[in-house]
Design an enzyme around this catalytic site. Structure first.
Site, PDB file in Angstrom:
ATOM      1  NE  ARG A 125       0.083  -7.235 -36.751  1.00 34.50           N
ATOM      2  CZ  ARG A 125      -0.524  -6.107 -36.906  1.00 34.50           C
ATOM      3  NH1 ARG A 125      -0.668  -5.866 -38.251  1.00 34.50           N
ATOM      4  NH2 ARG A 125      -1.227  -5.613 -36.058  1.00 34.50           N
ATOM      5  CG  HIS A 152      -6.448   2.741 -39.735  1.00 40.30           C
ATOM      6  ND1 HIS A 152      -6.683   2.409 -38.584  1.00 40.30           N
ATOM      7  CD2 HIS A 152      -5.318   1.893 -40.104  1.00 40.30           C
ATOM      8  CE1 HIS A 152      -6.270   1.343 -38.366  1.00 40.30           C
ATOM      9  NE2 HIS A 152      -5.288   0.913 -39.277  1.00 40.30           N
ATOM     10  CB  CYS A 204     -13.828  -4.359 -38.082  1.00 37.80           C
ATOM     11  SG  CYS A 204     -14.063  -3.922 -36.255  1.00 37.80           S
ATOM     12  CE1 TYR A 253       3.964  -6.207 -33.709  1.00 45.76           C
ATOM     13  CE2 TYR A 253       3.524  -3.974 -33.274  1.00 45.76           C
ATOM     14  CZ  TYR A 253       3.112  -5.351 -33.942  1.00 45.76           C
ATOM     15  OH  TYR A 253       1.850  -5.463 -34.399  1.00 45.76           O
ATOM     16  CG  ASP A 303      -2.888  -0.388 -42.201  1.00 44.65           C
ATOM     17  OD1 ASP A 303      -3.784  -0.556 -41.611  1.00 44.65           O
ATOM     18  OD2 ASP A 303      -1.847  -0.140 -41.564  1.00 44.65           O
ATOM     19  CE  LYS A 307      -1.150   0.801 -38.304  1.00 45.24           C
ATOM     20  NZ  LYS A 307      -2.183   0.838 -39.179  1.00 45.24           N
ATOM     21  NE  ARG A 358      -0.528  -0.189 -33.846  1.00 43.73           N
ATOM     22  CZ  ARG A 358      -1.661   0.422 -33.303  1.00 43.73           C
ATOM     23  NH1 ARG A 358      -1.504   1.668 -32.470  1.00 43.73           N
ATOM     24  NH2 ARG A 358      -2.791  -0.011 -33.368  1.00 43.73           N
ATOM     25  CB  SER A 369      -7.591  -3.614 -34.758  1.00 39.54           C
ATOM     26  OG  SER A 369      -7.959  -3.331 -33.433  1.00 39.54           O
TER      27      SER A 369
HETATM   28  C1  OXD Z   1      -2.754  -1.638 -36.805  1.00 39.27           C
HETATM   29  C2  OXD Z   1      -1.958  -2.321 -37.902  1.00 39.27           C
HETATM   30  O1  OXD Z   1      -2.564  -1.967 -35.796  1.00 39.27           O
HETATM   31  O2  OXD Z   1      -2.370  -2.034 -39.242  1.00 39.27           O
HETATM   32  O3  OXD Z   1      -3.713  -1.023 -37.311  1.00 39.27           O
HETATM   33  O4  OXD Z   1      -1.053  -2.893 -37.466  1.00 39.27           O
HETATM   34 MN    MN Z   2      -3.805  -0.752 -39.348  1.00 39.36          MN
END
Ligand code: OXD
Ligand code: MN
Length: 601
Positions: free
Chosen positions: A373, A234, A258, A205, A281, A214, A66, A256
């Protein structure tokens, strides 16, 4: 419906694709898109025995994540985007959109993808339509959401819908050969919160191209939630089943890196406990007429980070990926299977890396991109809850906030009440890891893990959280806890084993909810004493446990300074209650003379 037809017509006239394809969402269509992507060299089919019906995409090396710096909230007033978002004037952004879209889809197919976030027709579900010139995006949206004809029927029945347009920005001239991952150097991810529109340009992406995720389910949904009295977060969502068979629903926000997906698929080490996955997510939640908070996962799939996912860290994720998965930027084995760092302790002797180059363990570079991913249906998760698609969602018992903190932050802290819990969420911080930009170990504040995902002023967002607390009965509202799995000893070792052992912390928390677990007070909130945690069978040195539960008032005075400086950035939009929470933290720290250490049993 006429609106939709007119809008598609307008975009098509501007972008000038060769064809327009309305996505039906059928299995045959999905298969055909995958077949064409393979034929065009955009996907590689993996070995059908080792990884059935699975594919590998390799992105352009400049399009791997991102792009937060290119992500814009184009609200009518700059102050509504707040200090944490990039803002631009919506009229200028509309003009930019029109100029970028002019002829952008020449030589390509324009796909129209109606999608539903939440079960189609669910009372809290939301509908959108994504126009895209990327078939890879179409198949990914098809995994991550519910798409096609049933959604179209909702629109023709008059349901409101959100407009999103995506172009990779790579028109093809007659005779020009396509590339494996078309994209454009210049990228723009633009959100129009007042009119609920998204325009994404230049990137293929995931987070930039699967706009339902998102862009809609968090950035635009957070704005809708503010206006309509709910929350778009989130967070992961799980059901915890106790040895007595009692069911508790837990949502948790972590920045992220974690372990969010690991917690979403936790396999408890304490006997009798069970975790059922509901989402990994995004959570939408709403105070209900019963005075409780009700939560649901609007997505239908997982778009997870591959590296670090292995049988020891997340066995359920590994089982989920048995087949029917689209991998992006992982490495490929000579046998036609996938590999990434952390999948096995010892890497294979030869691989093709994420950029298609030969790789051996002595290559001196990762074989899979750190942000590689997997895209896979949530239904494939072996511990997915049976009712995970129930449009009514689940009543929430518990909210966790966490970050990655080597020092100062104890293993677990109980919030005194909703406002204190909002303060804990507002002050989540996480250390940067080597994989991310910035100085390693530097603490970045990420309120509610929403820093890149809140579509409006974060100060207003915090006020909205406080307001939601007033929409529930005090005793029925979810209890809030802060956790930290990542505290380290002086020698740099992690003090807590984490992963499946995190059930021991959850067991204490549930014990608090059930009124059976003891605690001691601290300036931060209640903490377990060592004897309050069930550590049966865990070889944890008593001095490590003591450190995990210690609160050092001097270190916390410095922490409070950092929190104060951070909260000040919200100016007069910071809710007064959070200033009061900070003042009361400071007063409690000042009153604690020596480091608060748990009483020895
Ligand atoms: C993020 C995702 O970047 O879930 O948080 O892809
Ligand atoms: Mn995420």
């Amino acid at each position: 419906m006429t609106d939709l037809l007119a809008w598609v017509d307008d975009i098509a006239r501007l972008a000038r694709p060769d064809r327009v394809h309305w996505v039906s969402g059928s299995e045959e269509e999905h298969e055909e898109l995958l077949r064409v992507l393979v034929a065009e060299g955009k996907l590689e089919k993996l070995d059908p025995v080792l990884r059935p019906d699975s594919y590998l995409a390799r992105s352009h090396p400049g399009d791997v994540a991102r792009t937060e710096a290119r992500t814009i909230i184009a609200s009518a007033r700059e102050e509504d985007a707040g200090p944490t978002n990039n803002w631009a004037d919506p009229e200028e952004m509309r003009a930019l959109r029109d100029s970028l879209l002019d002829g952008a889809m020449r030589g390509r197919t324009l796909y129209v993808v109606p999608f539903s976030l939440g079960a189609v027709g669910g009372k809290d579900s939301r509908i959108g339509v994504q126009i895209t010139d990327s078939a890879y995006a179409v198949v990914s949206i098809g995994v991550m959401t519910r798409v096609g004809a049933p959604v179209l029927r909702e629109i023709s029945d008059g349901a409101a819908w959100v407009r999103t347009v995506h172009s990779v920005g790579a028109p093809l001239e007659p005779g020009q050969e396509d590339t494996a991952w078309p994209c454009h150097e210049e990228k723009h991810i633009i959100h129009f919160p007042e009119t609920l529109e998204v325009f994404s340009y230049g990137s293929g992406y995931g987070g930039n191209a699967i706009l339902a995720k998102k862009c809609v389910a968090l950035r635009l949904a957070s704005v809708m939630a503010r206006d309509e009295g709910w929350l778009a977060e989130h967070m992961l969502l799980i059901r915890l089943v106790s040895p007595q068979g009692r069911r508790y629903h837990v949502a948790a926000a972590f920045p992220s890196a974690c372990g969010k997906t690991n917690l979403a698929m936790l396999r408890p080490t304490l006997p009798g406990w069970r975790v059922e996955t509901l989402g990994d997510d995004i959570v939408w939640m709403r105070p209900g007429a019963d005075g409780r908070m009700h939560a649901m996962n609007p997505e239908a799939g997982f778009f997870g980070v591959a590296p670090g996912t292995g049988p020891a860290t997340n066995a359920s994720a590994i089982e989920t990926l048995w087949g029917r998965t689209i991998f992006t930027n992982v490495a490929r084995t000579p046998e036609g299977d996938v590999w990434w760092e952390g999948l096995t302790d010892t890497p294979p002797e030869r691989l093709v890396d994420w950029q298609g180059r030969d790789w051996t363990p002595s290559s001196g570079r990762p074989a899979a991109h750190p942000n590689s991913r997997f895209t896979v249906s949530a239904a494939q998760c072996p511990q997915i809850a049976e009712d995970w698609e129930d449009p009514d969602g689940v009543p929430l018992d518990l909210i966790l906030f966490g970050g990655r903190r080597a020092a100062h932050v104890p293993l677990v802290v109980e919030a005194r009440d909703w406002a204190h819990g909002v303060f804990l969420g507002a002050t989540i911080a996480s250390e940067r890891t080597a994989a991310a930009e910035g100085t390693v170990g530097e603490v970045r504040r990420e309120p509610f893990a929403m820093l890149p995902f809140c579509g409006y002023h974060l100060g207003d967002y915090l006020a909205h959280w406080l307001l939601m607390g007033r929409r529930m009965y005090t005793d029925a509202a979810p209890r809030i806890y802060q956790v930290n799995w990542f505290r380290r000893g002086e020698d740099g070792r992690f003090l807590w084993p984490g992963f499946g052992e995190n059930i021991r912390v959850l067991d204490w928390i549930i014990g608090r909810l059930e009124g059976r677990a003891g605690a001691q007070d601290s300036p931060l909130g209640a903490l377990p004493r060592p004897e309050d945690l069930d550590l049966t069978g865990l070889d944890l040195p008593p001095e490590d446990l003591e450190e995990l539960l210690a609160v050092d008032p001097a270190a916390w005075q410095a922490e409070a300074e950092g929190i104060g400086a951070f909260l000040e950035t919200f100016g007069d939009r910071l809710p007064a209650e959070l200033g009061e929470e900070l003042a009361s933290l400071r007063a409690r720290l000042a009153a604690a003379e020596a480091p608060v250490r748990p009483d020895r049993p």
